[in-house]
Motif scaffolding. Structure first.
Motif, short mmCIF file in Angstrom:
data_model
loop_
_atom_site.label_atom_id
_atom_site.label_comp_id
_atom_site.label_asym_id
_atom_site.label_seq_id
_atom_site.Cartn_x
_atom_site.Cartn_y
_atom_site.Cartn_z
N TRP A 198 127.72 25.73 44.59
CA TRP A 198 129.01 26.31 45.00
C TRP A 198 130.18 25.55 44.39
N ARG A 256 133.38 24.93 46.44
CA ARG A 256 133.98 26.03 47.21
C ARG A 256 133.38 26.06 48.60
N ASN A 305 130.22 33.64 43.95
CA ASN A 305 130.81 32.36 44.29
C ASN A 305 129.89 31.51 45.17
#
Lengths: 571, 285, 370
Positions: free
Chosen positions: C152, C155, C168
């Motif tokens: 990730w 994030r 994402n």
């Protein structure tokens, strides 16, 4: 004891037959009876003795095992619920042509049925049942259950305005109840009061309500509706009709009767409360009416939908093929049998998947089991017995233990993936998905069922004399020719026995697919369990189970024909 | 293929010979791997289901008996163990006593409908468990047996019966009738003959049938989930819940204990089998 | 008067004045619940104090709540009710009440009023979703994710839609193996406004839209059936984001210290509470009513929150919620009802799901199996 006797008799019988052939007169036994008769008696006694030994177990199995299976088979076709919950409606719908909404009379029948069902709180059960066939009926029934007790309120108010006696439970009892019930009820009430006064416990139930003899001829619907009211409150709430004002639907029935019965019939009525009835008959025509279909549609739109009525009509028989059809992705519609909409088809696919995966597992078991059985049967006794333990230990180890072990091994962060990553065969971020899919189910079940393949194979291979292969070789056959032409054909019965056994066990598996199968690796059994404990569609669960059972019994029969159940060996 | 490689074997035969053995070794490894994996994991000092680096490095502190302690102190597991121990022997007793009688009856020479009767008696082993469980769930509910101790015992006894029938029938097939005749001719009455001659000879079959029935009940999870209720939660049930709910290594400790019990039972069966063969070997003819 | 009500009345009087008359009460009771941490919290907050007060009462716990409706139906068929008090979710309570398998109760008669005298029905308010239902807790089904997932790249998920954002937030997901909640989230993340969810879901296109959304993650998802699985899967690293009950997440995060973080966005509120099976014999009923009145009073409901992060169903209990019994941390911020957690919530629509459950479930399972 028995065996000694059997032997003696067997020999005696043979002697006797021989003797009979030689002589012409009947041979006598020691006690002076003809030997033949005596022997027949002995044979009968022997049969009886054998049956007496078998009977306890047979009875035991019939009760604890066979009866439950038949009970389940029965459940897959049973459908009394519609005709029991809506008896009047089902009769009224018999001749309905499904072109327009049913008549006012049918709606009236529904009103009486529904009122009683709602009071007994069984209407939602029928709703859920019919919802399996047509979505939305469940909510139609549930909503109607909440509004139904207002139906007939208009009529009730008008009757009570006319004469307050109509509000009096006693007046209704006098009109409706059989005189001997009234007497019995009064007697019961007196005893209850006496017990109460003396502070004694009194748990005798009120005498069951009985309708007066003549009233049904004068006011048929009212009598029917009132009886429904009286028995329901007696059974459900332990209330007495002598203390409760009737449901509004009873007033509705009264209104309908007064309008529909010939004036002469009403006028001729001279039973109890005749004056009250005749007074009402005179003015009922001027009462405000209720449009029954409109009332029902107002409660829930579903009643205006022909599909709802068609479903009730279609599923009103006490027995139905509906569950079996559903189990085959079919459905029964008023137009006949059709396929389910495509997005709801699942069972044929699941049956197919169960069979395909079981065949895969069976095939893998042959591939893995054959070399092991071959090795075991060709090693010296001592070594093979030792190696046999490696086969038997998993066989004897708890199924759950083995399944949980596979969970440990097959996880993405599990032993196999860890090892592969450590060896550099697989990248850390591309670990293999070995569990929660078909791969997991196949690996774990192959492991669990492998002993069931090895053991029958081994017992067959042990009986193949090594001299045959040697003879073939000495006659010039190569190793592979000797194997394929001489050894393999003799081991085929073992493969057959093992395959059928593994396949039978495999298609009914539940636990292992449940734990390692994830979304795509589950079997039909998992769906059966789901319908038993989750969706509560027991009829469908029973139908799916019956189909699976038929499949298994067919294979069982085949196994018996090919191998013989007596030849099943354990360990 | 013979078990020894002849001295004159060709290279091809040699490769085939050793290749085959390696293949068999791998399959044996496949058979044993799950059992071999869970035993060390059950001594894991952490609450994980995977080998920790410490375990792989054989650090003593990475190993512990805490999951065994948990099994022997946790009331849920102890209750489950108690339930299993109460249910399995009773089910075994029922299956063995009824099954042995019936097997003796079936071994007589003139039994009407023998095939049908045999098929019915073996069917609990053949009918998929989920179907037996579903049928019993509905039927036992109707008669008030669902969720009771006796409900589970009766269900498990029914499942164990095929094993008793099969093993006892197998010993009776090999049973030498001349022994009982000899006893009878020497003046023993039928009851004495049964208990002194027949019973000792079929006893190994009865006991190994009983062991199978016992392990069937002790290991059974599908039927007990449906027929039983909280009061009858057995070890396998607890393990099943554990596998779906909190996956704690206590399950692995239980698994290891069960494997050890399996080994013990397996040895008993093997000893009995040898004894049976010896006894039969002694009999004439 | 109905005999049953009469019985309830007398019991209620007896409860109001415990010394007034000795009632015949059974001395054992089978309570049915969900097992795990939730059942433990009930044992510690309700049944332990109760058995301390009534040492001769034996309480047996049965972990069969997931199959409660099926079991009660089977028991009713057999005419042999072996359970005395059953913990069920609101939707099951409605179903049981509709089918006549649960007893209708008068909340003000059988339950204790709040300490300030507010009647029980006012204290519980709207949470009494059925005449048979005696609410205990408000819980929520909500998402959580594994912290420090390398892929990730720093994030962190901010909204429920991270579940559908495989770009994402790559990795395995874990969602419940049923349509409820999943359909709502799918539509929400497909751009449907919160207040229109059920209107859209009622149409054929709406259902197709939800399935299309779920299709995007179908292959990346482990579909769970027991709520304890997701925390385990996240703890093991088998999955990176998933949904479960907030109490299960709490237990994994705070009690077992796993690298997991809560994502309260678009949590779905639901209720859990007791029902009394219909048709209990008088002695057992008396015992159950005695227990229920004790176990659902203001203090007991607040006590339960010391063991698990579910919100007490009584308004009067909220101010009494204190610290976690073992960890000592304040429980308020871990309640699904805490203002910081409930910025965006979905209200579970009982009515709607009662209508469409069977149908959507069949479609969902068929979709899943394909």
């Amino acid at each position: 004891m028995t065996d000694a006797a059997t032997g003696n008799i067997g020999r005696a019988a043979a002697d006797a037959r021989r003797a009979e052939a030689e002589q012409t007169g009947p041979v006598m036994a020691a006690d002076g009876r003809p030997l033949k008769q005596s022997l027949n008696r002995a044979l009968r006694a022997q049969k009886l003795r054998a049956l007496a030994l078998i009977a306890p177990l047979l009875l035991f199995l019939l009760v604890t095992f066979v009866a439950p299976i038949f009970d389940m088979l029965f459940r897959s076709v049973e459908n009394q619920i519609t005709s029991e919950t809506l008896p009047r409606t089902v009769v009224a719908l018999e001749d309905w042509d499904a072109q327009d909404l049913p008549s006012q009379d049918t709606f009236a029948a529904l009103a009486y049925d529904f009122m009683e069902a709602a009071e007994r709180r069984i209407h939602t059960r029928l709703g859920s049942r019919l919802n399996y066939e047509t979505t939305g009926i469940s909510s139609t029934f549930r909503r109607s259950g909440r509004g139904i007790d207002d139906l007939g309120e208009t009529q009730a108010e008008q009757f009570i305005d006319l004469n307050p006696q109509w509000e009096d439970p006693a007046a209704w009892v006098a009109l409706m109840a059989a005189p001997d019930w009234i007497a019995a009820q009064a007697d019961w009430a007196a005893r209850a009061d006496a017990a109460d006064a003396a502070d004694r416990p009194f748990d005798e139930a009120e005498p069951a309500f009985r309708l007066a003899g003549g009233i049904a001829a004068t006011l048929p619907e009212t009598a029917d509706a009132y009886r429904s009211f009286a028995t329901t409150i007696q059974q459900e709430d332990e209330d007495s009709p002598t203390a409760e004002e009737p449901w509004n639907t009873v007033y509705l029935a009264l209104y309908r009767d007064l309008l529909r019965q010939p004036a002469a019939t009403i006028a001729a009525y001279d039973g109890p409360q005749a004056a009250l009835v005749q007074e009402a008959a005179g003015v009922a025509a001027g009462f405000e009416a209720t449009d029954l279909p409109a009332f029902f549609i107002d409660m829930d739109d579903g009643w205006g939908d022909l599909k709802t009525w068609e479903t009730i009509q279609t599923f009103s028989d006490p027995y139905t093929a509906g569950y079996f059809l559903a189990a085959l992705d079919l459905q029964l519609t008023p137009q006949g049998i059709e396929m389910q909409p495509e997005e709801q088809q699942i069972y044929l696919m699941l049956f197919w998947r169960t069979i395909v995966l079981s065949l895969t597992i069976m095939g893998l078991c042959v591939l893995l089991g054959y070399p092991i059985a071959y090795l075991l049967s060709n090693l010296p006794m001592r070594t093979s017995n030792l190696l046999l333990i490696l086969v038997l230990l998993p066989f004897w180890t708890s199924l759950l233990v083995r399944t949980s072990a596979w969970k440990v091994l097959l996880q993405q962060q599990g032993v196999i993936n860890d090892t592969l990553v450590w060896l550099g065969l697989v990248a850390d971020d591309a670990r293999l998905a070995l569990i929660n899919n078909q791969v997991g189910t196949v690996i774990a079940m192959t492991h669990i069922l492998l002993p069931f393949m090895i053991l029958p194979l081994y017992s067959v291979m042990k009986t193949i004399p090594p001299s045959y292969v040697r003879a073939a070789k000495s006659l010039g056959a190569t190793n592979s020719t000797a194997f394929w032409r001489v050894y393999f054909p003799q081991s085929v019965p073992g493969i057959g026995a093992g395959c059928i056994l593994v396949f039978i066990l495999s298609i009914g598996y539940y636990i292992t697919p449940e734990l390692v199968g994830g979304r795509t690796g589950i079997f039909i059994s998992n769906r059966i369990a789901f319908h038993i404990s989750d969706s509560l569609n027991w009829g469908l669960a029973a139908a799916l189970g019956s189909i699976l059972l038929i499949l298994v019994l067919a294979l069982y029969w085949l196994y018996d024909r090919l191998v013989g159940i007596d030849n099943v060996k354990l360990g | 293929m013979d078990h020894k490689l002849p001295p004159y074997a060709t290279t091809g035969q040699r490769i085939w010979f050793y290749g085959f053995r390696v293949l068999c070794g791998l399959i044996f490894f496949f058979l044993m791997a799950p059992i071999l994996t869970i035993i060390p994991l059950s001594f894991n000092a952490e609450d994980f289901f995977t080998f920790t680096p410490g375990m792989l490095a054989f650090e003593p502190e990475a190993y512990s008996l805490k999951h065994y302690v948990d099994f022997f102190t946790n009331p849920d597991w102890q209750q489950a163990l108690r339930n299993s121990v109460l249910i399995a022997p009773m089910a075994t007793l029922l299956a063995v006593s009824l099954g042995t009688l019936a097997a003796i009856g079936l071994s007589q020479s003139h039994v009407p409908f023998k095939g049908t009767i045999m098929a019915i008696m073996i069917s609990p082993m053949i009918v998929p468990l989920i179907i037996s469980a579903a049928g019993m769930y509905f039927f036992y509910s109707r008669v008030g047996l669902q969720g009771t101790y006796w409900g589970v015992v009766l269900a498990h006894a029914a499942l164990g019966i095929p094993f008793v029938i099969i093993t006892v029938t197998a010993t009776l097939v090999g049973f030498d009738r001349s022994l009982t005749r000899a006893a009878a001719s020497l003046g023993a009455n039928p009851v004495t003959t049964f208990f002194r001659i027949q019973m000792p000879l079929i006893l190994p079959g009865v006991i190994s049938g009983g062991l199978f029935a016992f392990i069937t009940s002790f290991d059974e999870v599908v039927v007990v989930i449906f027929v039983g209720s909280a009061g009858q939660q057995t070890l396998p049930w607890q393990m099943f819940t554990g596998l779906r709910e909190q996956i704690s290594p206590t399950i692995l400790a239980v698994a290891t204990i069960l494997v050890v019990i399996s080994i013990l039972l397996l040895s008993v069966v093997e000893i009995l089998r040898r004894r049976s063969e010896r006894l039969r070997g002694m009999s004439p003819g | 008067m109905k005999l049953k009500n009469l019985m309830l009345m007398t019991t209620a009087t007896a409860l109001a004045a415990p010394a007034a008359m000795a009632q015949d009460m059974a001395d054992s009771m089978t309570l049915v619940s969900w097992g795990g941490a939730y059942q433990t919290s009930q044992v510690r907050a309700y049944s332990d104090p109760y058995t301390a007060m009534n040492p001769d009462v034996e309480i047996v716990w049965d972990e069969s709540s997931p199959e409660a409706v099926a079991r009660l139906r089977a028991m009713e068929e057999a005419g042999n009710i072996t359970w005395d008090l059953v913990d069920v979710v609101g939707a099951d309570a409605i179903r049981l009440c509709d089918e006549g398998l649960a007893m209708e109760v008068d909340h003000d008669e059988i339950l204790a009023p709040a300490p300030d005298g507010t009647s029980a029905s006012d204290d519980f308010g709207d949470l009494i979703v059925s005449d048979c239902f005696i609410p205990q807790i408000v819980y929520s089904t909500t998402a959580a994710y594994r912290t420090g997932v390398e892929a990730w790249e720093g994030r962190t998920p901010e909204s429920i839609c991270a579940i559908f954002d495989t770009e994402n937030f790559p990795g395995t997901r874990t969602l419940e193996r049923r349509p409820i909640n999943n359909m709502e989230w799918a539509l929400l993340c497909d751009g449907v406004a919160m207040e229109d969810l059920y209107d859209v879901l009622e149409t054929e296109e709406g259902i197709d839209r939800a399935f299309a959304m779920l299709d995007t993650i179908k292959e990346d998802t482990i579909w769970w059936s027991a709520a304890a699985e997701p925390p385990q899967l996240l703890a093991d690293g088998e999955a990176v984001i998933g949904t479960s009950y907030n109490g299960r997440w709490f237990s994994a995060i705070e009690e077992q210290d796993q690298p997991i973080a809560m994502l309260w966005d678009a949590q779905v509120f639901d209720l859990d509470g007791w029902i009394i099976p219909e048709g209990l014999p008088e002695e057992r009923l008396n015992r159950v009513l005695d227990f229920v009145s004790f176990a659902t009073d203001t203090q007991r409901l607040a006590d339960q929150a010391a063991y698990i992060s579910y919100g007490p169903a009584r308004a009067s209990s909220a101010p009494l919620v204190g610290n976690h019994a073992d960890l000592g941390i304040p429980m308020g911020p871990h309640m699904p009802t805490d203002p910081a957690n409930s910025e965006r919530t979905i209200l579970f629509n009982y009515e709607w799901w009662a209508d469409y459950r069977d149908d959507l479930d069949a479609r969902f399972q068929a979709w899943l199996a394909r």
